[in-house]
Motif scaffolding. Structure first.
Motif: not given
Length: 69
Positions: A2-14, A16-22
């Motif tokens: 599934e493809t999702l497009i999400i808006d991530i606040p700048e202060n939570k970006r890193s 969220v990215k690390s969680l998704l990679k995990e």
């Protein structure tokens, strides 16, 4: 998949990215447009169509409009 497009606040970006990679999620950096804003002529045409100007009766929904064609 599934493809999702999400808006991530700048202060939570890193975070969220690390969680998704995990979680094994593949990240594709692509910015989504916030939607196209119609120009003046298009807005007027949409308004006229909703009011029935030039088409006989107001458009209430797409299905009834297509059936009237």
């Amino acid at each position: 998949m599934e493809t999702l497009i999400i808006d991530i606040p700048e202060n939570k970006r890193s975070l969220v990215k690390s969680l998704l990679k995990e979680l094994g999620v593949t990240i594709h950096k692509k910015t989504a447009k916030k939607g196209n804003i119609p120009n003046k002529v298009t807005r007027k045409t949409i308004e006229d169509a909703c009011n029935g100007i030039g088409i006989g009766e107001p458009i209430k929904n797409v299905k009834s409009f297509l059936e009237s064609l």
